[in-house]
Design an enzyme around this catalytic site. Structure first.
Site, PDB file in Angstrom:
ATOM      1  CG  HIS A 182      -4.895   4.815   4.482  1.00  0.00           C
ATOM      2  ND1 HIS A 182      -4.334   4.311   3.339  1.00  0.00           N
ATOM      3  CD2 HIS A 182      -3.871   5.356   5.198  1.00  0.00           C
ATOM      4  CE1 HIS A 182      -3.036   4.557   3.340  1.00  0.00           C
ATOM      5  NE2 HIS A 182      -2.718   5.185   4.465  1.00  0.00           N
ATOM      6  CB  CYS A 219      -3.242   0.382  -2.588  1.00  0.00           C
ATOM      7  SG  CYS A 219      -3.298   2.123  -3.047  1.00  0.00           S
ATOM      8  CG  ASP A 240      -1.820   1.202   1.305  1.00  0.00           C
ATOM      9  OD1 ASP A 240      -2.355   1.595   0.257  1.00  0.00           O
ATOM     10  OD2 ASP A 240      -1.971   1.786   2.389  1.00  0.00           O
ATOM     11  CB  SER A 241       0.221   4.812  -0.469  1.00  0.00           C
ATOM     12  OG  SER A 241      -0.934   4.881   0.350  1.00  0.00           O
ATOM     13  CD  GLU A 272       0.124   6.733   6.098  1.00  0.00           C
ATOM     14  OE1 GLU A 272       1.285   6.748   6.546  1.00  0.00           O
ATOM     15  OE2 GLU A 272      -0.422   5.698   5.665  1.00  0.00           O
ATOM     16  CE1 TYR A 281       2.409   5.466  -3.408  1.00  0.00           C
ATOM     17  CE2 TYR A 281       1.259   3.578  -4.315  1.00  0.00           C
ATOM     18  CZ  TYR A 281       2.404   4.137  -3.812  1.00  0.00           C
ATOM     19  OH  TYR A 281       3.538   3.374  -3.721  1.00  0.00           O
ATOM     20  CB  CYS A 330      -9.429   4.393   0.692  1.00  0.00           C
ATOM     21  SG  CYS A 330      -7.788   4.798   1.337  1.00  0.00           S
TER      22      CYS A 330
HETATM   23  N1  DGL Z   1      -4.766   3.077   1.049  1.00  0.00           N
HETATM   24  C1  DGL Z   1      -4.759   3.490  -0.294  1.00  0.00           C
HETATM   25  C2  DGL Z   1      -6.044   3.260  -0.999  1.00  0.00           C
HETATM   26  O1  DGL Z   1      -6.656   2.279  -0.672  1.00  0.00           O
HETATM   27  C3  DGL Z   1      -4.008   4.698  -0.665  1.00  0.00           C
HETATM   28  C4  DGL Z   1      -4.386   5.978  -0.077  1.00  0.00           C
HETATM   29  C5  DGL Z   1      -3.492   7.054  -0.606  1.00  0.00           C
HETATM   30  O2  DGL Z   1      -2.281   6.855  -0.619  1.00  0.00           O
HETATM   31  O3  DGL Z   1      -4.017   8.078  -1.031  1.00  0.00           O
HETATM   32  O4  DGL Z   1      -6.476   3.979  -1.858  1.00  0.00           O
END
Ligand code: DGL
Length: 264
Positions: A185, A69, A6-7, A149, A38, A183
């Site tokens: 996160h 991600c 993931d990012s 984060e 990302y 997402c």
């Molecule tokens: N966790 C990631 C996603 O599912 C990336 C979030 C990001 O880096 O903007 O999109």
């Protein structure tokens, strides 16, 4: 060995589900903390980052990859599958879409994700391919990623709750009975999201993808390893270690290795 990337911290929500389902598998996790987020970047940049992340994971003799991600799953997964045709590569979009289409009763489904994921309309395509009658309410929530984060993950955190109330208002008004956390996160703050939308079924894209990966590995007859997990990041590990330790309820201090992702 399973590779998960993931990012940043978001993929840990998938990792914890994979660990629960496959306790004996070895896992390598990579969080691209030096380049998060990302979700506000261009397609070209996301593809370039995703290919580097994959090249790093491939140095670990990976048998399957979970693209934990939503942003990469929405914009680059076809390219990754083309590059690595023999490797099972599981993304979060199609798995979550299937669960949401099964879950909704009133056919109104909210989708929250990064700006890039919402702009790609990936969830809408998958959901409408399953059921064209679904009414969808997509909302980009770009502030959630920096909040996670930076460790604002407690369900009692007033800042995160305030941001969630603002973002989720259109979903609340829509009457949707199901919400996709598109997402990875977002499952980390799912208790905050559930506080704002207490009567809505929450579908975690991380959980859905982990279940699909587990089914895939079982069908491959994979017997697992010793259940070890290695963590790698592309920037200073301390912040990641602190927040990841809280979320995973495991002490990660000094267990996370920094790598130079530009070498891959
Ligand atoms: N966790 C990631 C996603 O599912 C990336 C979030 C990001 O880096 O903007 O999109």
């Amino acid at each position: 060995m399973i590779g998960i990337f993931d990012s940043g911290l978001g993929g840990l929500s998938a990792l914890s589900e994979v660990r629960r389902l496959l306790p004996d598998e070895d896992i390598t996790y990579f969080g691209d903390t030096g380049r998060v987020p990302y979700g506000s970047r261009s397609r070209e940049t996301i593809i370039k980052y995703a290919l580097q992340d994959m090249r790093f994971l491939m140095t670990k003799h990976i048998d399957a990859v979970l693209v934990a991600c939503g942003t990469v799953s929405s914009t680059a997964i076809d390219i990754l599958r083309e590059k690595y045709p023999l490797l099972p590569i599981i993304g979060v979009v199609d798995s979550a879409a299937r669960v949401a289409a099964r879950t909704t009763r009133n056919k109104l489904v909210g989708i929250i994700a990064t700006t890039a994921t919402i702009a790609s309309r990936s969830f809408e395509r998958e959901l409408h391919a399953i059921d064209p009658e679904l009414e969808l309410y997509p909302v980009a929530c770009p502030l959630f990623v920096p909040l996670v984060e930076n460790g604002f993950i407690s369900p009692d955190d007033e800042v995160t709750l305030l941001v969630a109330k603002r973002y989720l208002e259109p979903i609340q008004k829509s009457g949707a009975d199901t919400l996709i956390l598109g997402c990875t996160h977002y499952p980390i703050i799912s208790r905050t999201i559930a506080k704002v939308l207490p009567d809505v079924n929450i579908v975690s894209s991380s959980k859905a993808a982990a279940e699909e990966l587990a089914a895939k590995l079982r069908s491959m007859g994979n017997t697992g390893g010793g259940g070890r997990t290695e963590y790698y990041v592309s920037d200073e590990p301390v912040g990641f270690e602190t927040t990841a330790s809280i979320f995973l309820e495991t002490e990660l201090a000094d267990r996370v290795t920094r790598i130079d992702i530009d070498k891959y």
